[in-house]
Scaffold this motif. Structure first.
Motif, mmCIF file in Angstrom:
data_model
loop_
_atom_site.group_PDB
_atom_site.id
_atom_site.type_symbol
_atom_site.label_atom_id
_atom_site.label_comp_id
_atom_site.label_asym_id
_atom_site.label_seq_id
_atom_site.Cartn_x
_atom_site.Cartn_y
_atom_site.Cartn_z
ATOM 1 N N TRP A 79 0.612 -1.209 -0.053
ATOM 2 C CA TRP A 79 -0.078 -0.048 0.017
ATOM 3 C C TRP A 79 1.076 1.208 -0.102
ATOM 4 N N ARG A 322 -11.911 1.892 -4.159
ATOM 5 C CA ARG A 322 -10.351 2.265 -3.790
ATOM 6 C C ARG A 322 -10.202 2.956 -2.825
ATOM 7 N N GLN A 357 -5.563 0.699 -0.040
ATOM 8 C CA GLN A 357 -4.708 1.002 -0.856
ATOM 9 C C GLN A 357 -3.474 2.039 -0.503
#
Length: 556
Positions: A79, A322, A357
């Motif tokens: 991430w 996301r 993310q």
């Protein structure tokens, strides 16, 4: 001797569990999550037998994206490790960004001071005492050039936590990128740009909702055509949760706001698959470990269904939720601040197990002040240890199939859908905000939690249990109050040096466009390139759009 083995959960509860409870009572009468979902002592296949798990969770990178938006998740790339930073002047903040990049952060996250957030220049009377306090002070292109000096804008991703003035800060970023010679189609980042949650939970709004929505859809359209890698909005549940909501409310109110943004863009004539892939989300990660993991999984699944079935999106990217995560600022304590390192580490792990993310880990001293350089580095190291040492990033969605996690995901989803249905019945998010519905629900949830704290049904270590009478003072970051005077002096010099006739021409063109339906972004960019200030641009739009004041309380 023959050992007894229960044949069902019911038999286990009636025999083995009952005997244990007779010997030692459980710690409390009722165990539940923040969303008041009861937590049983044991979960088995019986708790998920009514769920079609194959249909509900699927596979990573495939609809409904419950298990993650990418097939490989962190096995290919960890991430984005962001650290939210910005304080004082652009010069000071620029030094902090270079420091964080040297320490291994992989994305910048800019905090702006309160005057910048609500459209006032540093020399405005209402800015006095607030310049540079909770973030960096940005009044002009000159400030933004200093803030971004030496940063490779084509190679880093920059998140800017800005809402009411998001169009102006994006315009400033674009102007700097152009001056640096960057290809605008290659720059990437995010503006928060989520004004609806400001009306609900945070308060840094300027204009009435319908005008704010117009600016937001203008940004959607401009970026889709000119900056395809830029996330045009970060629809934020974070501040909703910070205001006191439950996890289920965080999902529901965030997704309801997102529905309103998508509908507004469609009403403005945009094609859903042209802009939906640029939408991103911003969630909180709180203390209830498994509930937070289930929350992220439920939100992903729900958004995929909303986009496919409600808005008929076809592009798979339009269906993907996301999101960036920040650990929970509201859980940080001024008492025994070292405990905050532990809280943040657990919250960060829940975010990663939930498939984020991008992640920001709060620093231990943020209940007391802006973070020092040392505490910011420790917060970053927390992420790096999580990513490189624990092994949690080696398997995609490792808790999938857990009886508890799948059951909790389904129950959170059920609660969230009920809230969304209620908001739809009220006429959507904007109308529900105007009626005060979401604000009222959050206030009630916050009040319920405060009662639990006072009655010690909820325990916060170091606050209402395991306290210390005498704690050593912490080393804190202090923002020099003289910064405001310095920033004001710079603005006086700027206004003397720039072409003021040109500035007025650009502001008049912006005012004329605001009265009509022309996209405002190109005009804002032209104005900032002429060194019109943030306050001057905001005041031009205030003159046309007016200002929003408090909404009334909800009357059920």
């Amino acid at each position: 001797m023959q050992q007894h083995v229960s044949r069902s959960a019911e038999e286990w509860r009636a025999t083995t569990l009952r005997k244990a409870q007779e010997k030692a009572a459980e710690r409390r009468d009722r165990f539940e999550t923040s969303s008041h979902i009861p937590v049983q002592p044991l979960y088995t296949a019986e708790d998920v037998q009514a769920l079609d798990l194959h249909e509900r969770i699927g596979f990573p990178g495939e609809f409904p994206y419950t298990r993650g938006v990418q097939p490989t998740m962190y096995r290919s790339r960890l991430w984005t490790m962001r650290q939210y930073a910005g304080f004082g002047t652009a010069e000071e903040s620029n030094k902090r960004y270079h420091y964080l990049l040297s320490q291994g952060t992989t994305g910048l996250s800019v905090a702006f001071d309160l005057p910048t957030q609500i459209g006032y220049d540093a020399d405005h009377a209402l800015s006095e005492g607030e310049v540079g306090k909770v973030g960096v002070s940005i009044s002009s292109l000159e400030d933004m050039e200093t803030l971004l000096a030496g940063l490779p804008l084509e190679r880093i991703s920059t998140s800017m936590t800005i809402n009411a003035t998001a169009s102006i800060l994006l315009a400033l970023y674009i102007a700097v990128a152009k001056k640096q010679g960057s290809d605008l189609r290659k720059i990437s980042g995010t503006i928060q740009n989520d004004v609806l949650k400001e009306y609900i939970a945070r308060g840094t709004y300027i204009y009435p909702p319908q005008h704010s929505m117009r600016i937001i859809t203008d940004i959607f359209q401009y970026c889709a055509e000119n900056i395809p890698r830029w996330n045009t909005i970060s629809i934020s549940g974070y501040h909703i949760r910070e205001a006191g909501s439950t996890a289920a409310q965080e999902i529901a109110f965030t997704l309801s706001n997102a529905i309103s943004y998508v509908q507004a863009a469609l009403d403005a004539g945009l094609n859903v698959d042209k802009f939906a892939g640029q939408l991103s989300f911003f969630f909180n990660c709180h203390n209830n470990f498994f509930e937070e993991i289930a929350k992220f999984r439920a939100a992903r699944q729900m958004w995929a269904h909303i986009m496919r079935e409600r808005f008929h999106a076809q592009d798979p990217r339009s269906l993907m939720l996301r999101f960036h995560t920040q650990t929970a600022g509201s859980t940080l304590t001024a008492q025994q601040p070292d405990n905050n390192v532990v809280r943040t580490a657990y919250q960060a792990m829940a975010a990663v197990l939930g498939g984020t993310q991008s992640l920001h880990t709060n620093s231990k001293d943020e209940a007391l002040s802006l973070p020092t350089e040392d505490s910011a580095r420790l917060a970053l190291r927390t992420q790096q240890i999580l990513g490189y040492e624990t092994g949690v990033a080696d398997v995609v969605d490792p808790l999938a199939g857990s009886y508890f996690v799948e059951s909790l995901t389904a129950q959170l989803e059920e609660q969230a859908w009920a809230y969304i249905q209620k908001i739809d019945e009220l006429g959507g998010s904007v109308r529900a905000i105007e009626l005060g519905y979401m604000q009222s629900e959050i206030e009630q949830a916050a009040y319920t939690y405060q009662l639990a704290l006072e009655q010690e049904e909820a325990i916060v270590v170091g606050v209402n249990r395991f306290t210390q009478q005498h704690e050593p003072p912490a080393e804190l970051l202090r923002v020099d109050p003289a910064i405001g005077r310095g920033q004001a002096a710079k603005l006086v010099t700027l206004r003397q040096r720039r072409d003021n006739e040109q500035v007025q021409q650009h502001l008049q063109a912006l005012e004329a466009a605001a009265r009509g339906s022309e996209n405002l972004m190109p005009l804002i960019i032209e104005a900032v390139e002429a060194y019109a200030t943030l306050g001057e641009i905001s005041d031009t739009l205030r003159h046309i759009f007016g200002e929003q004041h408090e909404f009334r309380s909800f009357d059920a």
